[in-house]
Design an enzyme around this catalytic site. Structure first.
Site: not given
Ligand code: NAD
Length: 485
Positions: A182, A258, A292, A389
Site C-alpha cells: 500500500k 522503519e 527520516c 521531526e
Molecule cells: P505516515 O505514518 O503518515 O504514513 C505512512 C504510510 O502509512 C502511508 O502509506 C499511509 O497511508 C499509511 N497509514 C497511515 N495511517 C495508517 C493506519 N492507521 N494504518 C495503516 N497504514 C496507515 O508517514 P508519512 O507522513 O507518509 O511519512 C513520513 C514519516 O515516515 C516520517 O515520520 C519519517 O521519519 C518516516 N520514515 C521513516 C523511514 C525509515 O526508514 N525509518 C523512511 C522514510 C520515512
C-alpha cells in the site's frame, strides 16, 4: 481508466491485483497533486476492504508457486527488474518529482538507489543458507533452514516513492514471499508504474500487488486479520507504527518497522569544517529535508560554531528554490500544505522562544508548497523543532562544550535512527559512535543509506532492518529439524 495528460497515458492509475489493473470495487477514486503547482496530476483508484481481500487472495494463491521457484530463478527475475528499472531511471525520476515535489537531482539519486535493491537482492536470493550441527548432549543432528514466511503486507511513506517500495519488495521476493504493497496516498503513481515493470521482468501474476487506498487504517487493518499474512513491513511515522504493532500482535505477525527519526549532527572542534558543511548539506537537504535520516538538531562545538554557521548558511542561501523539474533547482516544494505549514509553525515557535534566523525563515508567496532553506541559531532547548521531526529544510543549530555533553544531548530523545559525527580523530569518532543510542552512525559522512548495509533504528525509531542480508531475513522463518540417521 481515467488518465490526466500531465503524467501521460503510460502511468497506470488502477489497483494492481493479480497482474491486472482494475477499478476499486466501489468505483472510488482520489486525486494526486503536483506540490509545485497544486494542480491535479491524476485520479487514482481508491482501494476498499473488498479490494484488500482480493489482493491478499491473489498473493496467497501465488505464494506456493513463487516459494517453490529456485533461489537462482527468483534472483534472475530480480536482476531483470534492476535492468528494466535502470533503463527507465529518468522516467521514474520525473514521475517522483511530479508527485512528490523533490528536485530532479534528488529524484535521480532516489531512482539509482531504488534500483540497487533489485540488484543487491538478485544476488542475495541464493544466499539463504542454513546450518547443520550436532546436539552436544545427544549427538542428534540439528538442521536449520530458513523458509519464506508467507504473504507480506508492505506499507510505504510518500518521501521516497520508489526506494521505500523496492527496499521491501526486493528482499521479500528474494526470500520467496508474495506481497501486497500500500503506497502513500500522496505518491501512489511511482509504485503503479513499477507494477508494469514487474510484469515485463517475468514476476508471475499475484506475486506483487499494489493497492493504493485513502482508507489506510481500515484496509491495512483488514489484511492484518488474515492468517495468511505473516509479515507487516512498515515505513512511516512512529505514531502509525505503534498502531500497526498493536494490530500485528493480534495475529502474532512479524513486524518490521522503519519509523521516525530526530537525527543529531555533531561537529567537534577538530573536524574538517568544509567537509562538515558538505555533509550537513546532504544530511539536512537531501530530499528537501523530508527524510527520516534528515539531520534535525545540529550540535556544533563552541570553538567552531561561528565558522560552521557562516559557511553552512551561505550554502543554504545559495540553493535555488523552485519547481523540481527546472534546471538548477536544488530545493523543490514540500509534499503538501500540511507539511509546509508544520515547518512554518516550528520555525515561528523557535523564533518566539528566542532563536535567531540566519537565513530563510519564510514561505515564498504564490502557488506551491515551498519553504525557504533556513538556518536558526541560539535555539533554546525548549524549542519544539528539537523534539519533533521537522521534515523540511530547516536547520536548528546549538553550541556544546564537551564530548560528554554532546553525547548526552544527542541521546536525549525517544528516537534512535541515525547520528552524524564529524571529527578528524578516529578514536574519538568510534568512541562517540559506540555511545550513541542509534541504529546507524555517519562518521564524517552525511549519508548512510546503502542497499548493502543494514538500515534501521533503535528505541522508537523502529524494529528490524532493511537492506543487506538482514533485510531478507525479515521475510524468512527459521525452522529447525532434529534428526538422527
Ligand atoms: P505516515 O505514518 O503518515 O504514513 C505512512 C504510510 O502509512 C502511508 O502509506 C499511509 O497511508 C499509511 N497509514 C497511515 N495511517 C495508517 C493506519 N492507521 N494504518 C495503516 N497504514 C496507515 O508517514 P508519512 O507522513 O507518509 O511519512 C513520513 C514519516 O515516515 C516520517 O515520520 C519519517 O521519519 C518516516 N520514515 C521513516 C523511514 C525509515 O526508514 N525509518 C523512511 C522514510 C520515512
Amino acid at each position: 481508466m481515467k488518465n490526466e495528460p500531465l503524467i501521460g497515458p503510460d502511468v497506470p492509475t488502477g489497483l494492481y491485483i493479480n497482474g491486472e489493473f482494475r477499478d476499486a470495487s466501489d468505483g472510488g477514486r482520489f486525486d494526486v497533486y503536483d506540490p509545485a503547482t497544486e494542480q491535479v496530476l491524476a485520479s487514482v483508484a481508491d482501494g476498499t476492504i473488498q479490494d484488500a481481500q482480493a489482493a491478499v487472495d491473489a498473493a496467497a494463491a501465488a505464494f506456493e508457486g513463487w516459494a517453490a521457484r529456485t533461489p537462482r530463478e527468483r534472483g534472475e527475475i530480480l536482476r531483470k527488474c534492476f535492468d528494466l528499472f535502470s533503463a527507465q531511471k529518468e522516467k521514474f525520476a520525473r514521475l517522483m518529482t511530479l508527485e512528490n515535489g523533490k528536485s530532479l537531482t534528488d529524484a535521480r539519486g532516489e531512482a539509482a538507489y531504488a534500483a540497487e535493491f533489485f540488484r543487491w537482492y538478485a544476488e542475495e536470493a541464493p544466499r539463504n543458507i542454513g546450518e547443520v550441527s550436532k546436539a552436544p548432549a545427544t549427538g542428534a543432528r540439528i538442521l536449520v533452514q530458513h523458509k519464506p514466511a508467507g504473504v507480506a503486507v508492505l506499507v510505504t511513506p510518500w518521501n521516497f516513492p520508489a526506494a521505500m517500495g523496492t527496499r521491501k519488495i526486493a528482499p521479500a521476493l528474494a526470500a520467496g514471499c508474495t506481497v501486497v504493497l500500500k503506497p502513500a496516498s500522496e505518491t501512489p503513481l511511482t509504485m503503479l508504474a513499477l507494477a508494469k515493470l514487474f510484469e515485463e521482468a517475468g514476476v508471475p501474476k499475484g506475486v506483487v500487488n499494489i493497492l493504493p487506498s485513502r482508507k489506510s487504517g481500515a484496509v491495512v487493518g483488514h489484511m492484518l486479520k488474515d492468517p495468511r499474512v505473516r509479515v507487516i513491513s512498515f515505513t512511516g511515522s512512529t505514531e502509525v507504527g505503534r498502531k500497526l504493532l498493536h494490530a500485528a500482535a493480534d495475529q502474532v505477525v512479524t513486524p518490521a518497522m522503519e519509523l521516525g527519526g530526530n537525527a543529531p549532527f555533531i561537529v567537534f572542534e577538530d573536524a574538517d569544517i568544509d567537509a562538515a558543511v558538505e555533509g550537513a548539506m546532504i544530511a539536512k537537504m537531501r530530499n528537501g529535508g523530508e527524510a527520516c535520516t534528515a539531520a534535525n538538531r545540529f550540535y556544533i562545538h563552541e570553538k567552531v560554531h561561528d565558522a560552521f554557521v557562516e559557511k553552512f548558511a551561505a550554502k543554504m542561501k545559495a540553493l535555488k528554490v523552485g519547481n523540481g523539474l527546472e534546471d538548477g533547482v536544488g530545493l523543490g516544494p514540500l509534499v503538501n500544505a500540511e507539511t509546509r505549514d508544520k515547518v512554518a509553525r516550528l520555525v515561528e515557535d523557535a523564533v518566539k522562544r528566542g532563536a535567531k534566523v540566519v537565513t530563510g525563515g519564510k514561505r515564498p508567496d504564490g502557488k506551491g508548497f515551498f519553504y525557504q532553506p533556513t538556518v536558526l541559531t541560539d535555539v533554546p532547548d525548549s524549542a519544539e523543532c528539537l523534539h519533533d521531526e521537522i521534515f523540511g529544510p530547516v536547520a536548528p543549530v546549538q553550541k556544546f562544550k564537551t564530548e560528554d555533553e554532546a553525547i548526552r544531548r544527542a541521546n536525549a530523545t525517544e528516537y534512535g535512527l541515525v547520528c552524524y559525527v564529524y571529527t578528524k580523530d578516529l578514536s574519538r569518532g568510534l568512541r562517540v559512535s559506540e555511545k550513541l543510542e542509534t541504529g546507524m552512525v555517519g562518521l564524517n559522512r552525511g549519508l548512510v543509506s546503502d542497499p548493502a548495509a543494514a538500515f534501521g533504528g533503535v528505541k522508537q525509531s523502529g524494529l528490524g532492518r532493511e537492506g543487506a542480508h538482514e533485510g531478507m531475513m525479515e521475510y524468512l522463518e527459521t525452522q529447525y529439524i532434529s534428526a538422527v540417521w
